[in-house]
Design a protein around this motif. Sequence first.
Motif, short mmCIF file in Angstrom:
data_model
loop_
_atom_site.label_atom_id
_atom_site.label_comp_id
_atom_site.label_asym_id
_atom_site.label_seq_id
_atom_site.Cartn_x
_atom_site.Cartn_y
_atom_site.Cartn_z
N ARG A 129 0.89 3.96 0.75
CA ARG A 129 -0.18 3.99 1.74
C ARG A 129 -0.79 2.60 1.91
NH1 ARG A 129 -2.78 8.91 3.05
NH2 ARG A 129 -1.80 9.59 4.94
N HIS A 130 -1.00 1.92 0.79
CA HIS A 130 -1.57 0.57 0.85
C HIS A 130 -0.64 -0.39 1.58
CE1 HIS A 130 -3.70 -3.07 -0.35
NE2 HIS A 130 -2.56 -3.55 -0.81
N LEU A 131 0.66 -0.34 1.25
CA LEU A 131 1.62 -1.22 1.92
C LEU A 131 1.69 -0.93 3.41
CD1 LEU A 131 4.53 -1.20 -0.70
CD2 LEU A 131 2.87 -3.02 -0.27
N VAL A 132 1.64 0.34 3.76
CA VAL A 132 1.66 0.71 5.18
C VAL A 132 0.41 0.17 5.87
CG1 VAL A 132 1.47 2.66 6.78
CG2 VAL A 132 3.11 2.75 4.90
N GLU A 133 -0.73 0.30 5.23
CA GLU A 133 -1.99 -0.15 5.82
C GLU A 133 -1.97 -1.64 6.12
OE1 GLU A 133 -5.61 0.35 7.50
OE2 GLU A 133 -4.35 1.94 6.68
#
Length: 227
Positions: free
Chosen positions: A114-118
Amino acid sequence: MPSITVHGFAFQGVDGWVLTMPDPVIERLLAPAPGLLPHLDKPHIVDAGGSFAEIETLFRRIADEFTGIGPGRLLSIQACLELILVWLARQVLSERERTLSVQSRAAAHARRFRHLVETGFREHRTLDHYARGLGITTTQLNRVCRAVFAKPALGVLHDRLLLEARRNLVYTSMTVAEVAYTLGFADPSYFTRFFIRATGAAPSDFRRAQRERMSRNPPGPTGMTAT
């Protein structure tokens, strides 16, 4: 197989034993370690693995004592039963701990994804890129996302793009083409197709409908939309 469990055995080409014990006997045998009982309260298949020879010896000893007439045979059977029950409870506990560990790792991978996508959803990176960043395969990444988010990894990526697209369409004056470029789409027509496929409406139609709804329901005193 715990008590009050409907079951049946179909024996064909197998070699082994079926051991049945009443609940009171199990409770009495495990009385010194009551914490083991909850681990035997559900049907379970346990792989003996490296302990097969040890467990087979215990079952064979019980069978021999059961049919024999040696002194202390009941005490011998009880000792073997205690060892089997302790082994079973430990195996089930160990398996549950492994499952919790896997679930914990999945949650950690999901948070990191989720962090990488954000931080990179506008760059339209491949799933393989994200998987490598997490140190897992794309297959594992999809499995993690289905377990945690109830959707594949690509669905998580698309959801983040759609969220930003909706925000830009409703709360900015950018044209549809500008929104597309801001979100990393090289071609506005591709963005339009992507948006229609995901929402069932064209970006311009979505913007118009949302702004009409907002005009009918202007923000209230608290900043929330009035209903």
